[in-house]
Design a protein around this motif. Structure first.
Motif, short mmCIF file in Angstrom:
data_model
loop_
_atom_site.label_atom_id
_atom_site.label_comp_id
_atom_site.label_asym_id
_atom_site.label_seq_id
_atom_site.Cartn_x
_atom_site.Cartn_y
_atom_site.Cartn_z
N PRO A 213 0.67 -1.16 -0.03
CA PRO A 213 0.01 -0.05 -0.06
C PRO A 213 0.94 1.41 0.00
O PRO A 213 0.35 2.18 -0.90
CB PRO A 213 -0.83 -0.35 1.11
CG PRO A 213 -0.97 -1.64 1.35
CD PRO A 213 0.32 -2.02 1.07
N PRO A 214 1.93 1.29 0.87
CA PRO A 214 2.50 2.84 0.63
C PRO A 214 3.32 2.71 -0.70
O PRO A 214 3.13 3.92 -1.17
CB PRO A 214 3.66 2.67 1.72
CG PRO A 214 3.09 1.94 2.64
CD PRO A 214 2.48 0.71 1.85
N MET A 215 3.67 1.80 -1.37
CA MET A 215 4.16 1.80 -2.68
C MET A 215 3.07 2.41 -3.69
O MET A 215 3.47 3.17 -4.63
CB MET A 215 4.83 0.61 -2.82
CG MET A 215 5.44 0.48 -4.40
SD MET A 215 4.23 -0.12 -5.69
CE MET A 215 3.96 -1.74 -5.30
N GLU A 216 2.01 1.96 -3.45
CA GLU A 216 0.95 2.16 -4.41
C GLU A 216 0.44 3.40 -4.37
O GLU A 216 0.11 4.21 -5.11
CB GLU A 216 -0.25 1.28 -4.21
CG GLU A 216 -0.35 -0.22 -4.69
CD GLU A 216 -1.39 -1.06 -4.74
OE1 GLU A 216 -2.42 -0.56 -5.24
OE2 GLU A 216 -1.55 -1.81 -3.48
N ASN A 217 0.63 4.25 -3.10
CA ASN A 217 0.26 5.49 -3.04
C ASN A 217 1.51 6.38 -3.51
O ASN A 217 1.07 7.41 -4.11
CB ASN A 217 0.39 5.88 -1.36
CG ASN A 217 -0.74 5.57 -0.72
OD1 ASN A 217 -0.93 5.05 0.43
ND2 ASN A 217 -2.12 5.75 -1.33
N TRP A 218 2.67 6.03 -3.44
CA TRP A 218 3.81 6.41 -3.98
C TRP A 218 3.50 6.48 -5.78
O TRP A 218 3.86 7.50 -6.41
CB TRP A 218 5.08 5.94 -3.72
CG TRP A 218 6.26 6.44 -4.25
CD1 TRP A 218 6.82 6.25 -5.49
CD2 TRP A 218 7.59 7.28 -3.61
NE1 TRP A 218 8.01 6.85 -5.76
CE2 TRP A 218 8.32 7.51 -4.55
CE3 TRP A 218 7.32 7.98 -2.53
CZ2 TRP A 218 9.51 8.44 -4.07
CZ3 TRP A 218 8.27 8.89 -2.10
CH2 TRP A 218 9.50 8.97 -3.12
N ALA A 219 3.24 5.49 -5.97
CA ALA A 219 2.99 5.37 -7.50
C ALA A 219 2.09 6.53 -8.13
O ALA A 219 2.14 6.97 -9.12
CB ALA A 219 2.77 3.87 -7.86
N MET A 220 0.69 6.09 -7.42
CA MET A 220 -0.31 7.08 -7.72
C MET A 220 0.16 8.45 -7.51
O MET A 220 -0.50 9.36 -8.53
CB MET A 220 -1.40 6.92 -6.76
CG MET A 220 -2.88 7.43 -7.29
SD MET A 220 -4.17 6.69 -6.56
CE MET A 220 -4.49 5.16 -7.22
N GLN A 221 0.84 8.96 -6.97
CA GLN A 221 1.67 10.34 -7.06
C GLN A 221 2.14 10.81 -8.30
O GLN A 221 2.26 11.88 -8.71
CB GLN A 221 2.30 10.90 -5.87
CG GLN A 221 1.68 10.67 -4.62
CD GLN A 221 2.59 11.06 -3.47
OE1 GLN A 221 3.78 11.60 -3.68
NE2 GLN A 221 2.16 10.83 -2.15
N PHE A 222 2.64 9.53 -9.13
CA PHE A 222 3.14 9.89 -10.41
C PHE A 222 2.41 9.52 -11.66
O PHE A 222 2.46 9.46 -12.60
CB PHE A 222 4.58 8.98 -10.52
CG PHE A 222 5.73 9.29 -9.81
CD1 PHE A 222 6.43 10.15 -10.28
CD2 PHE A 222 5.71 9.02 -8.51
CE1 PHE A 222 7.68 10.75 -9.39
CE2 PHE A 222 6.82 9.29 -7.67
CZ PHE A 222 7.79 10.07 -8.22
N GLY A 223 0.98 9.43 -11.26
CA GLY A 223 0.00 9.10 -12.27
C GLY A 223 -0.10 7.42 -12.39
O GLY A 223 -0.48 7.19 -13.63
N GLU A 224 0.54 6.58 -11.68
CA GLU A 224 0.47 5.14 -12.13
C GLU A 224 -0.27 4.39 -10.84
O GLU A 224 -0.50 4.82 -9.95
CB GLU A 224 1.92 4.83 -12.03
CG GLU A 224 2.87 5.59 -13.14
CD GLU A 224 4.45 5.29 -12.94
OE1 GLU A 224 4.61 4.37 -12.39
OE2 GLU A 224 5.12 5.91 -13.48
N THR A 225 -0.83 3.24 -11.48
CA THR A 225 -1.48 2.34 -10.53
C THR A 225 -0.54 1.01 -10.83
O THR A 225 -0.14 0.52 -11.84
CB THR A 225 -2.95 2.13 -10.94
OG1 THR A 225 -3.01 1.95 -12.66
CG2 THR A 225 -3.52 3.43 -10.96
N LEU A 226 -0.69 0.21 -9.90
CA LEU A 226 -0.29 -1.12 -10.04
C LEU A 226 -0.60 -2.25 -11.22
O LEU A 226 0.23 -2.65 -11.82
CB LEU A 226 -0.18 -1.97 -8.63
CG LEU A 226 0.35 -3.36 -8.41
CD1 LEU A 226 1.93 -3.31 -8.99
CD2 LEU A 226 0.10 -3.84 -7.18
#
Length: 444
Positions: A213-226
């Protein structure tokens, strides 16, 4: 929330008082759709339904009370509970489903929803009469969709948060930051100030790198999803590498916990009451917001919920509402009408709201939220208020994991451990993560 998260192929009328015809779930992987079983009771007696869920003893107790209330109001139906811990739940469900003996009503999780839906194991609720989802938003309902069908009704939602120990900050002489403007750079600086204050065994930040989950929040800040809408891996390896590099920096600078503590405190393998938050040895740590009450009880100190830092001041915190729990119906049920009636009860009955409160997440039904607010503890109310405060910044939920995608957490823990212990570089590990997860999906 942005309406673009709703799949265009799903007709809007299927979302509310749902009643679009008879069951039409395609058979797959040895499973065939229900052949039009009876609804309620018959001359041979009431319809008997099995309802399965995972959880703690407290969850078991109040869920049994919900079942009793439903059975009393519906004399033509008898619901019987089956429950277990998370660790054995999915093996048990897979075995019973393969044997064509699945429970009628299933507590479902996003990690497994698509696996069961796409193999024909779940009833398409958009084709059943008797389900009224009330005022649940289209975006929240979309959390239970797959390929145009509604295979699960979301009961609760939960966003991530930075759980913050204000007593540690006060003792360290560090003010509570403004979570609407702080950045990851500021987060590291504040964490270092807490560690440098010299409180015994206290660090500023719980270093991350082994949970998703923390990684997914980080990725979403770059407009990305898992994951992508078409079931692929949507994460750019460079983004994952930057996440690991940041947390390695926290550990190396002393702003965050040492690597050994990060591994020991991984929530997927250790108890909540052994965490840095619960033991008052970190000031900041990422958690699901509804875990605040349990953490505060274990900690005994004042804890507050803050939005995660952003890449830039006032930027996107990368938050979304995760479905904390769903209700699904087996496609093999002999009593689809009665099973849907029970799901409807779980989603709309006032007795359910009063008993469940926020234990299965912040209710997706707004009427539930309004009803329970005065019944909540201070920490549960804080979790509810936190969810409500995010409406202007929350992102559409990312695509649910495809078949094979539920292995992402195990891969993250395994490869993340290698990164933290220096066995792989962040760049090489990030590519390995994407490759391993892609292989799991393609071979599923």
């Amino acid at each position: 929330m942005n309406q673009s998260s709703r799949p265009a192929s799903t007709p809007t009328p299927s979302r509310r008082a749902v009643g679009l015809g008879t069951l039409g779930v395609a058979a797959a992987a040895g499973l065939s759709a229900c052949g039009g079983g009876s609804g309620g009771g018959s001359d041979s007696g009431p319809a008997r339904l099995r309802f399965t869920w995972w959880g703690s003893d407290a969850r078991h107790e109040y869920t049994q009370e919900i079942i009793k209330a439903f059975n009393a109001e519906n004399p033509d139906v008898v619901v019987e509970g089956e429950f277990t811990e998370w660790s054995g739940y999915w093996d048990r469900l897979a075995t019973s489903t393969a044997a064509n003996d699945a429970p009628d009503i299933i507590q479902m999780d996003a990690a497994y929803l698509k696996s069961y839906a796409d193999r024909g194991a779940l009833l398409d609720l958009s084709k059943e009469d008797g389900l009224d989802t009330g005022d649940i938003s289209d975006d929240d309902l979309a959390l239970g969709e797959s390929d145009g069908g509604l295979y699960a009704v979301v009961q609760g939602v939960v966003p991530h948060a930075i759980v913050t120990n204000t007593q540690i900050l006060q003792t360290a002489g560090v003010p509570v930051p403004d979570d609407k403007t702080w950045t990851w750079e500021e987060y590291a600086r504040i964490g270092k100030a807490v560690t440098d204050a010299g409180l015994p065994n206290v660090y500023g930040i719980q270093t991350e790198g082994v949970q998703g989950p923390p990684m997914e929040n980080w990725a979403m800040q770059f407009g990305e999803t898992l994951f992508t809408e078409d079931g692929g891996v949507g994460l750019n390896p460079d983004t994952l590498a930057s996440f690991w590099e940041y947390h390695l920096g926290l550990a190396e600078s002393g702003a965050g916990t040492p690597v050994t503590l990060t591994i020991e405190r991984n929530p997927t393998s250790s108890a909540l009451d052994q965490s840095g938050t619960a033991t008052n040895t970190v000031a900041f740590a990422p958690w699901w917001s509804t875990q605040l009450t349990a953490l505060a009880k274990a900690s005994g100190q004042p804890l507050v919920l803050l939005r995660p830092p952003a890449q830039t001041p006032g930027g996107d915190p990368g938050l979304y509402y995760k479905a904390s729990m769903y209700w699904s119906v087996s496609s093999r049920t002999e009593h689809p009408e009665a099973a849907v009636r029970f799901v409807n009860y779980l989603s709309t009955a006032e007795a359910v709201a009063d008993l469940m409160l926020t234990e299965r997440g912040i209710p997706a039904n707004p009427a539930f939220r309004e009803r329970i607010v005065d019944k909540l503890s201070d920490t549960d109310r804080a979790a509810l208020e936190y969810v409500n405060s995010l409406e202007d910044v929350v992102n559409p939920a990312p695509p649910i994991p495809p078949v094979g995608g539920s292995s992402s957490g195990e891969i993250m823990t395994r490869i993340g451990s290698d990164v933290l212990f220096g066995r792989q570089s962040p760049d090489a590990a990030a590519q390995a993560f994407v490759d391993d997860l892609t292989n799991e999906i393609e071979s599923a």
